[in-house]
Scaffold this active site. Structure first.
Site, PDB file in Angstrom:
ATOM      1  N   ASP A   1      14.117  26.378  35.744  1.00 50.16           N
ATOM      2  CA  ASP A   1      14.492  25.019  36.178  1.00 50.16           C
ATOM      3  C   ASP A   1      14.726  24.080  34.988  1.00 50.16           C
ATOM      4  O   ASP A   1      13.809  23.471  34.458  1.00 50.16           O
ATOM      5  CB  ASP A   1      13.436  24.422  37.111  1.00 50.16           C
ATOM      6  CG  ASP A   1      14.008  23.250  37.922  1.00 50.16           C
ATOM      7  OD1 ASP A   1      15.032  22.684  37.488  1.00 50.16           O
ATOM      8  OD2 ASP A   1      13.443  22.922  38.973  1.00 50.16           O
TER       9      ASP A   1
ATOM     10  N   GLY B   1       0.802  -1.236   0.000  1.00 50.77           N
ATOM     11  CA  GLY B   1       0.000   0.000   0.000  1.00 50.77           C
ATOM     12  C   GLY B   1       0.818   1.260   0.000  1.00 50.77           C
ATOM     13  O   GLY B   1       0.290   2.344   0.249  1.00 50.77           O
TER      14      GLY B   1
ATOM     15  N   ASP C   1      10.070  19.212  31.599  1.00 50.94           N
ATOM     16  CA  ASP C   1       9.489  19.407  32.935  1.00 50.94           C
ATOM     17  C   ASP C   1       8.544  20.597  32.976  1.00 50.94           C
ATOM     18  O   ASP C   1       8.557  21.384  33.928  1.00 50.94           O
ATOM     19  CB  ASP C   1      10.589  19.557  33.993  1.00 50.94           C
ATOM     20  CG  ASP C   1      10.064  19.288  35.410  1.00 50.94           C
ATOM     21  OD1 ASP C   1       9.022  18.602  35.535  1.00 50.94           O
ATOM     22  OD2 ASP C   1      10.669  19.767  36.378  1.00 50.94           O
TER      23      ASP C   1
ATOM     24  N   ASN D   1       7.012  25.716  37.222  1.00 51.73           N
ATOM     25  CA  ASN D   1       8.239  26.125  36.541  1.00 51.73           C
ATOM     26  C   ASN D   1       8.033  27.316  35.601  1.00 51.73           C
ATOM     27  O   ASN D   1       8.840  27.551  34.705  1.00 51.73           O
ATOM     28  CB  ASN D   1       8.834  24.940  35.768  1.00 51.73           C
ATOM     29  CG  ASN D   1       9.498  23.930  36.693  1.00 51.73           C
ATOM     30  OD1 ASN D   1       9.779  24.235  37.854  1.00 51.73           O
ATOM     31  ND2 ASN D   1       9.726  22.732  36.208  1.00 51.73           N
TER      32      ASN D   1
END
Length: 691
Positions: free
Chosen positions: A513, A293, A495, A500
């Site tokens: 941070d 395909g 993070d 933060n």
């Protein structure tokens, strides 16, 4: 003489009375000061509420997150990991018990058949006598257990919680990361347990993910259509593919139908047949690693044959629409985002504090309240404290991050601290906090950072419950600019969360941070288990290897939390958070707009290659989403937009035209913390030689 002694005696008595009265007055003054401080805080809060009223609480709203999110620091693992433990033979009844235990566990049930089989093979056996502690509350653990026989008692703070019997799983969080045990488990009878250590589990998952990825890369390179694509582009295709299963005789594609999907066979065999004079004639048989395909991805075609499952078949598939989002068909190369990002680049700014000396810094002291006279602490985290400092000569304010060197060594975070310093020193972006200087002594390393006087977004969000949409849009747009800058420099952040994000004096957001940031080559993956549970992308939890796409997932979670007051996947128990993330069901509060729901759902797609921001146009697609229609990106980068977040900042803080002229205490937007008198131990390991 006696008369003089009597006079002296009377004077002493009089002085004692005066001293007693003064002490009483001092106590009275202290009490009145405390009352005034409380009254002042109440008035400020009322004023703040008038400026930025809390949103009404709706019963359908998600539960508001009350506490700061826990963070999980990555543990260093070798790039090449091997299983050294010998396999332990199990009979069929033991193997069945283990498989059933895994299948009924919220987290482990998501392992595939091969990973489950490896778990069964590698589980070791341990025995305990009545009264023996298997795990103790408060200690760190690295093993999970399945009860093979016997009974155990679970207690917390001396209180009985429940009894564990054959087939029960406990301690499973420890195989994901280093965490403290929340309860004590003691053997009630003689007990036999199946156990596995974290390193063994992570090796199983990581090896499987790496092997599968290398295998898929090889399969894709055999495709004539895709052979000219580079590894980065092929990696993006793999990230976008979905696993699909078929039963015997199921038709996967039918001759004559419109073609829009490409398939790679992972397991089983596929029969290819063509209609010849009304009968299906077998053309060929395909097996593992073969594909079909591929023409459907680049042109409008009809299927030229029928492909059917011959027995159970598992394929990976990608449809044309997703493929075109991932790889531009017309020239088969990844979109170059550099032109989009050129606008975001600001000329390097000379640092006024490049000659800053540690001895020039003096702590800012609390001017009032119960901590009056103590140094101001802006924040406390798992890796240290952030304190407010100033310079006598220039009147500048700085946030100084102080981290124990001994603690860094104990947690094996030396490389992360050195990388954080390296990254921040090189960054010149208005949406990322600036690092002015670093210092060290025998106990601590110090990072002298830009002071953001507006406070944390986390604190502001808790004060008002949830943000209105214009405020959430502005906050997120600032984060998008920070991510654009970082990703162009090949840095993942990993993070993102309200804790933060800091506000500067104009209400603009700055990312802080960088302890979990990592430099990455495009097309490669890293296998660390790292981040904040509520914000973790599925591929981190499943140890499948992750890249820049995790930042776009966390951006979607952030938008949800800013608008709803709580992230979409939350629980007091981390393993339940992970289970919810892997289930991937987003339940939106009724007050969220359609545009909000659209951008969140596109950023939080389970497949990283399909996420908004991680397709062929990169972060440009995020900027162009209709949720950001009110943002003039050029004006945002030039700090020419009026920030709606200004209403979040307490107005008694300073004169806006001169950020260094304070009418009240400059720390008014921060929580108060008591002084820390404990002194860290000295460290002479030398890891900080380059700090």
């Amino acid at each position: 003489m006696e008369k003089q002694i009597e006079e002296l005696k009377q004077q002493l008595e009089k002085q004692c009375l005066i001293n007693t009265e003064l002490q009483r007055q001092n106590k009275d003054l202290e009490k009145r000061l405390q009352e005034k401080e409380k009254l002042l805080q109440n008035l400020q809060s009322q004023y703040h509420d008038l400026e930025f009223p809390s949103q009404p609480v709706n019963e359908a709203d998600p539960e508001v997150r009350k506490s700061r999110a826990a963070v999980i620091a990555t543990e260093p693992i070798h790039e090449t990991v091997e299983i050294t433990r010998a396999r332990v033979k199990k009979n069929s009844s033991e193997a069945n018990l283990i498989v059933k235990a895994i299948q009924k566990n919220d987290f482990l049930s998501r392992l595939d058949d091969e990973q489950t089989a490896m778990m069964v093979d590698l589980l070791a056996v341990s025995s305990f006598k009545p009264g023996d502690h298997v795990i103790k509350e408060g200690t760190e653990g690295d093993s999970m257990y399945i009860v093979a026989g016997g009974e155990l008692r679970v207690t917390q703070g001396g209180r009985d919680l429940r009894t564990l019997t054959t087939g029960d799983v406990f301690g499973e969080l420890a195989i994901l990361y280093n965490c403290k045990r929340t309860a004590t488990v003691t053997a009630k009878t003689a007990v036999r347990l199946w156990c596995m250590e974290r390193q063994t589990y992570r090796t199983i998952i990581t090896n499987k993910s790496k092997k599968r990825r290398e295998q898929l890369m090889g399969f894709l390179k055999m495709s004539r259509t895709l052979k000219d694509l580079n590894d980065v582009q092929l990696s993006k295709i793999i990230d976008s593919m979905e696993e699909v299963k078929y039963q015997d005789k199921d038709v996967i594609v039918r001759e004559g139908a419109e073609a829009n999907t490409f398939y790679i066979i992972l397991k089983g065999e596929v029969l290819v047949t063509k209609n010849v004079n009304g009968h299906q004639k077998q053309i060929r048989r395909m097996g593992k690693g073969e594909h079909f395909g591929e023409q459907a991805l680049i042109r409008e075609v009809l299927r030229t044959a029928t492909c059917s499952a011959d027995g159970p078949v598992t394929c990976l598939s990608i449809d044309k629409e997703v493929f075109e989002e991932t790889i531009p068909v017309e020239h088969l190369e990844v979109f170059d985002d550099s032109k989009v990002l050129q606008e975001a680049q600001a000329p390097p700014k000379s640092s006024p504090s490049s000659t800053l000396r540690f001895k020039d810094l003096v702590p800012v002291l609390y001017q009032e309240g119960r901590y009056q006279g103590d140094p101001v602490t802006l924040g406390v985290g798992g890796f240290g404290r952030v304190e407010l400092m100033t310079t006598v000569n220039h009147g500048m304010y700085y946030a100084i991050k102080r981290v124990s060197k001994k603690h860094i060594v104990a947690k094996r975070q030396e490389e992360h601290m050195l990388f954080e310093k390296k990254v921040l020193k090189a960054i010149q972006c208005d949406f990322i906090v600036r690092l002015h200087a670093t210092f060290k002594d025998t106990c601590y390393v110090y990072m002298i950072m830009e002071f953001c006087g507006g406070g944390e977004i986390w604190t502001k969000l808790k004060e008002v419950g949830r943000f209105d949409e214009p405020t959430a849009v502005f906050c997120t747009a600032c984060v998008v600019e920070a991510f654009a800058y970082l990703h162009k420099k090949s840095i993942m952040y990993r993070d993102l969360k309200p804790e933060n994000l800091m506000l500067d004096v104009k209400g603009y957001i700055k990312l802080v941070d960088f302890g979990f940031a990592k430099e990455m080559v495009r097309g490669e993956k890293t296998y660390s288990f790292v981040g904040t549970p509520e914000y973790m992308a599925p591929e981190i939890i499943k140890n499948q290897g992750h890249d820049f796409a995790v930042d776009f997932w966390s951006l979607g979670i952030l938008i949800f939390e800013l608008l709803a007051g709580s992230p979409p996947f939350s629980s007091s128990e981390p393993q339940k958070i992970y289970a919810k993330i892997l289930d991937g069901v987003l339940k939106y509060p009724p007050y969220l707009s359609e545009a909000s729901k659209s951008i969140i759902s596109k950023l939080c797609r389970p497949r990283p290659g399909q996420r908004l921001g991680n397709t062929k146009n990169g972060i440009k697609d995020v900027r162009h989403h209709r949720w950001f229609s009110s943002i003039n990106w050029h004006k945002l980068r030039m700090s020419q937009l009026d920030a709606p977040t200004v209403r979040l900042i307490r107005k008694a803080i300073f004169i806006l035209s001169s950020p260094l002229l304070f009418q009240g205490p400059c720390y008014i937007n921060f929580d108060r913390f008591p002084v820390d008198h404990t002194k860290a131990e000295e460290d002479f390991s030398g890891w900080d030689r380059e700090f």
